[in-house]
Write a protein that holds these residues in place. Structure first.
Motif, PDB file in Angstrom:
ATOM      1  N   LYS A 258      98.972  76.655 117.545  1.00 22.57           N
ATOM      2  CA  LYS A 258      99.808  76.891 118.714  1.00 22.57           C
ATOM      3  C   LYS A 258      99.260  78.042 119.547  1.00 22.57           C
ATOM      4  N   SER A 259      98.777  79.075 118.872  1.00 28.46           N
ATOM      5  CA  SER A 259      98.228  80.231 119.571  1.00 28.46           C
ATOM      6  C   SER A 259      97.000  79.847 120.388  1.00 28.46           C
ATOM      7  N   ARG A 260      96.122  79.010 119.802  1.00 31.88           N
ATOM      8  CA  ARG A 260      94.908  78.580 120.504  1.00 31.88           C
ATOM      9  C   ARG A 260      95.242  77.864 121.808  1.00 31.88           C
ATOM     10  N   LEU A 261      96.346  77.145 121.831  1.00 31.59           N
ATOM     11  CA  LEU A 261      96.711  76.353 123.003  1.00 31.59           C
ATOM     12  C   LEU A 261      97.539  77.136 124.013  1.00 31.59           C
ATOM     13  N   THR A 262      98.317  78.107 123.559  1.00 31.51           N
ATOM     14  CA  THR A 262      99.247  78.799 124.455  1.00 31.51           C
ATOM     15  C   THR A 262      98.706  80.109 125.020  1.00 31.51           C
ATOM     16  N   GLU A 263      97.749  80.740 124.350  1.00 33.97           N
ATOM     17  CA  GLU A 263      97.249  82.029 124.830  1.00 33.97           C
ATOM     18  C   GLU A 263      96.654  81.926 126.243  1.00 33.97           C
ATOM     19  N   PRO A 264      95.832  80.895 126.552  1.00 32.76           N
ATOM     20  CA  PRO A 264      95.327  80.782 127.929  1.00 32.76           C
ATOM     21  C   PRO A 264      96.450  80.648 128.959  1.00 32.76           C
ATOM     22  N   LEU A 265      97.528  79.920 128.606  1.00 29.84           N
ATOM     23  CA  LEU A 265      98.651  79.759 129.526  1.00 29.84           C
ATOM     24  C   LEU A 265      99.346  81.099 129.787  1.00 29.84           C
ATOM     25  N   LYS A 266      99.487  81.893 128.741  1.00 27.01           N
ATOM     26  CA  LYS A 266     100.116  83.204 128.897  1.00 27.01           C
ATOM     27  C   LYS A 266      99.267  84.114 129.778  1.00 27.01           C
ATOM     28  N   GLU A 267      97.954  84.051 129.579  1.00 27.55           N
ATOM     29  CA  GLU A 267      97.058  84.878 130.388  1.00 27.55           C
ATOM     30  C   GLU A 267      97.098  84.440 131.847  1.00 27.55           C
ATOM     31  N   LEU A 268      97.109  83.118 132.086  1.00 18.32           N
ATOM     32  CA  LEU A 268      97.188  82.601 133.445  1.00 18.32           C
ATOM     33  C   LEU A 268      98.500  83.010 134.105  1.00 18.32           C
ATOM     34  N   GLU A 269      99.578  82.979 133.340  1.00 22.27           N
ATOM     35  CA  GLU A 269     100.888  83.354 133.870  1.00 22.27           C
ATOM     36  C   GLU A 269     100.880  84.776 134.422  1.00 22.27           C
ATOM     37  N   VAL A 270     100.174  85.681 133.749  1.00 20.19           N
ATOM     38  CA  VAL A 270     100.103  87.075 134.191  1.00 20.19           C
ATOM     39  C   VAL A 270      99.425  87.163 135.555  1.00 20.19           C
ATOM     40  N   TYR A 271      98.280  86.486 135.685  1.00 18.68           N
ATOM     41  CA  TYR A 271      97.544  86.528 136.956  1.00 18.68           C
ATOM     42  C   TYR A 271      98.355  85.902 138.085  1.00 18.68           C
ATOM     43  N   LEU A 272      98.968  84.738 137.818  1.00 23.98           N
ATOM     44  CA  LEU A 272      99.743  84.059 138.851  1.00 23.98           C
ATOM     45  C   LEU A 272     100.946  84.892 139.282  1.00 23.98           C
ATOM     46  N   SER A 273     101.582  85.551 138.329  1.00 26.45           N
ATOM     47  CA  SER A 273     102.741  86.380 138.646  1.00 26.45           C
ATOM     48  C   SER A 273     102.356  87.526 139.562  1.00 26.45           C
ATOM     49  N   GLN A 274     101.220  88.162 139.282  1.00 22.20           N
ATOM     50  CA  GLN A 274     100.775  89.271 140.114  1.00 22.20           C
ATOM     51  C   GLN A 274     100.430  88.808 141.524  1.00 22.20           C
ATOM     52  N   LEU A 275      99.749  87.686 141.632  1.00 22.00           N
ATOM     53  CA  LEU A 275      99.348  87.183 142.950  1.00 22.00           C
ATOM     54  C   LEU A 275     100.543  86.694 143.759  1.00 22.00           C
ATOM     55  N   ALA A 276     101.350  85.825 143.144  1.00 22.81           N
ATOM     56  CA  ALA A 276     102.440  85.191 143.874  1.00 22.81           C
ATOM     57  C   ALA A 276     103.565  86.154 144.211  1.00 22.81           C
ATOM     58  N   ALA A 277     103.548  87.338 143.650  1.00 18.97           N
ATOM     59  CA  ALA A 277     104.535  88.351 144.018  1.00 18.97           C
ATOM     60  C   ALA A 277     104.148  89.045 145.313  1.00 18.97           C
ATOM     61  N   THR A 278     102.892  88.846 145.743  1.00 13.17           N
ATOM     62  CA  THR A 278     102.378  89.576 146.900  1.00 13.17           C
ATOM     63  C   THR A 278     101.900  88.680 148.029  1.00 13.17           C
ATOM     64  N   VAL A 279     101.309  87.534 147.691  1.00 12.96           N
ATOM     65  CA  VAL A 279     100.707  86.673 148.701  1.00 12.96           C
ATOM     66  C   VAL A 279     101.020  85.214 148.362  1.00 12.96           C
ATOM     67  N   PRO A 280     101.311  84.354 149.347  1.00 17.54           N
ATOM     68  CA  PRO A 280     101.531  82.927 149.077  1.00 17.54           C
ATOM     69  C   PRO A 280     100.321  82.320 148.367  1.00 17.54           C
ATOM     70  N   LEU A 281     100.583  81.523 147.335  1.00  9.37           N
ATOM     71  CA  LEU A 281      99.526  81.024 146.462  1.00  9.37           C
ATOM     72  C   LEU A 281      99.693  79.532 146.243  1.00  9.37           C
ATOM     73  N   ASP A 282      98.658  78.746 146.575  1.00  7.51           N
ATOM     74  CA  ASP A 282      98.610  77.310 146.261  1.00  7.51           C
ATOM     75  C   ASP A 282      97.702  77.118 145.062  1.00  7.51           C
ATOM     76  N   ILE A 283      98.193  76.457 144.028  1.00  4.76           N
ATOM     77  CA  ILE A 283      97.360  76.185 142.859  1.00  4.76           C
ATOM     78  C   ILE A 283      97.194  74.680 142.694  1.00  4.76           C
ATOM     79  N   MET A 284      95.942  74.234 142.780  1.00  3.66           N
ATOM     80  CA  MET A 284      95.586  72.821 142.628  1.00  3.66           C
ATOM     81  C   MET A 284      95.142  72.556 141.192  1.00  3.66           C
ATOM     82  N   PRO A 285      95.448  71.396 140.620  1.00  2.00           N
ATOM     83  CA  PRO A 285      94.910  71.048 139.308  1.00  2.00           C
ATOM     84  C   PRO A 285      93.442  70.660 139.415  1.00  2.00           C
ATOM     85  N   GLY A 286      92.709  70.814 138.316  1.00  2.00           N
ATOM     86  CA  GLY A 286      91.302  70.436 138.272  1.00  2.00           C
ATOM     87  C   GLY A 286      90.991  69.661 137.013  1.00  2.00           C
ATOM     88  N   MET A 287      89.725  69.383 136.793  1.00  2.00           N
ATOM     89  CA  MET A 287      89.297  68.589 135.651  1.00  2.00           C
ATOM     90  C   MET A 287      89.711  69.207 134.324  1.00  2.00           C
TER      91      MET A 287
END
Length: 448
Positions: A258-287
């Motif tokens: 579970k840790s192997r799969l969720t740790e990247p999501l938690k790290e991404l959440e931190v970056y997105l939270s910091q950005l989207a609190a300050t500037v409008p952010l569009d996130i597109m899915p990729g491969m």
């Protein structure tokens, strides 16, 4: 998300007037990607309907261009072509390639699943076939850019049938998208930040990403840098925000898996939270992202963004993504279309492939042949109906850009957006002038 108090602009449907965070300029934003939504659709149709819709939708505009180009030449269907008679024919291309992988290859006794895939599948003996509603024929002749063309392109060709049934091509005509609207006059410089391939969770040094986030929110750099970052009205992450995560070994405990799969999501959440609190952010899915594989990719599920998904300025969007900012239209993908065209053509310049995609009037010509996509039966949403002001592709090996002229003096800025994890580069596009420039974060000298 709120109304701009000083704006007297009438907003059309799907437009939002964004008031910037403290010290950041506002803008008018419109999401134009409704045609990429799959809500209410089912994977029950055959792909033949998609090719038919592509041909039917492109034919009227392409036929008109062909008539203007070859005024005295008669149009013909493939069935009606006569030997030695000069005519022009319209249809969909199929590129016959011996090296092209086949889904049945895995049942071959000599198939090696561990064999390294080649960079390209092209060969000297590849050839092109044109198909319309009634028949197909092989195309030959030096006037045909065989090495550049790929399966799925709708094209008009002029020439004559020769002995043996082949069609000797003397000239070609592609569908040019219709004109786009001019950018409304804007008095101040505003920027859209395009980036891709953050690869969060790849276990490498995250310093580059940390510096990027600090720069975009205006907490890094000189006074000039902070003034420039305050003019960034929107950030677009063009796919591969997360790194590819290998399936955890069954030998690991449930908690470790579970840790192997969720740790990247938690790290991404931190970056997105910091950005989207300050500037409008569009996130597109990729491969690499946890989204459907086939195009058009649907927005990431809210749970993939954690608490950041609750922020008003975080906008989960489709891939491809079509939007406008202050009247400047952007159209782009996370790069799968250019990657696939690169594999099945001899062209090595990815910016040229992006340009050809615009010239052909189609974002994803190789789908569904070699690139998975949804089996639309009533439309082809990947057709480029009008030239955007900016056309971009994410997750490319390097940054490049070019201004190409469309008909009657209009132009489109083409941009290949590099993987940030590989290059440390983000691209800023000026929505007033459509000029762009890269900003690179190099941390190699730190700690040396």
């Amino acid at each position: 998300m709120s109304s701009h108090p000083k704006s007297h602009m009438l907003l059309e449907r799907n437009q939002t007037c964004m008031e910037g965070a403290e010290g950041r300029v506002g803008h008018v934003y419109a999401d134009l990607g409704e045609r990429f939504s799959l809500k209410g659709r089912r994977h029950t149709n055959q792909y033949a309907q998609l090719y038919f819709q592509r041909l039917m939708n492109v034919s009227p505009g392409l036929s008109e261009l062909a008539r203007q180009k070859w005024k005295t030449v008669k149009k013909s269907t493939i069935l009606d072509v006569q030997i030695g008679q000069d005519c022009w024919v319209l249809g969909t291309l199929y590129k016959h390639m011996k090296k092209k992988p086949c889904v049945l290859d895995e049942y071959n006794i000599d198939f090696d699943p561990d064999q390294e895939k080649p960079e390209k599948y092209t060969a000297e003996d590849d050839y092109l076939i044109m198909e319309d509603e009634g028949a197909r024929m092989k195309l030959i002749g030096d006037a045909l850019p065989k090495s550049l063309l790929v399966t799925g392109v709708v094209i008009a060709v002029r020439g004559k049938e020769v002995e043996g049934g082949d069609f000797q091509v003397s000239d070609v005509c592609f569908r040019t998208p219709q004109l786009h609207q001019t950018v409304p006059e804007v008095m101040e410089d505003k920027y859209v930040a395009l980036l891709s391939g953050l690869d969060v969770g790849d276990a490498k040094d995250p310093l580059k990403t940390l510096l990027l986030v600090q720069y975009l929110i205006g907490s890094l750099g000189s006074e000039y840098d902070q003034v420039l970052s305050s003019k960034i009205t929107r950030v677009v992450v063009a796919g591969n925000a997360m790194a590819y995560v290998e399936p955890p070994s069954l030998k690991l405990g449930e908690k470790q898996q579970k840790s192997r799969l969720t740790e990247p999501l938690k790290e991404l959440e931190v970056y997105l939270s910091q950005l989207a609190a300050t500037v409008p952010l569009d996130i597109m899915p990729g491969m690499q992202d946890p989204a459907n594989l086939s195009l058009p990719q649907q927005p990431l599920h809210a749970c993939m963004c954690g608490e950041a998904g609750k922020l008003d300025m975080l906008n989960r969007v489709h891939n491809p993504h079509n939007f406008s900012i202050d009247g400047a239209e952007f159209l782009g993908t996370s790069g799968q279309n250019i990657d696939d065209m690169y594999r099945f053509s001899s062209e090595t310049d990815r910016l040229k492939l992006l340009e050809m995609s615009l010239t052909w009037g189609h974002m994803v010509p190789t789908a569904p042949d070699t690139l998975p996509c949804f089996p639309f039966s009533d439309k082809d949403p990947f057709i480029i109906q009008s030239c955007p002001h900016v056309y971009f592709a994410g997750n490319q090996p390097q940054y490049s850009q070019k201004l190409v002229q469309c008909s009657e003096g209009t132009s489109t800025r083409l941009i290949t957006v590099p993987s940030f994890a590989q290059t440390g580069t983000v691209v800023l596009v000026n929505t007033r002038t459509l000029k762009c420039h890269p900003i690179t974060f190099d941390v190699s000298a730190i700690g040396a």
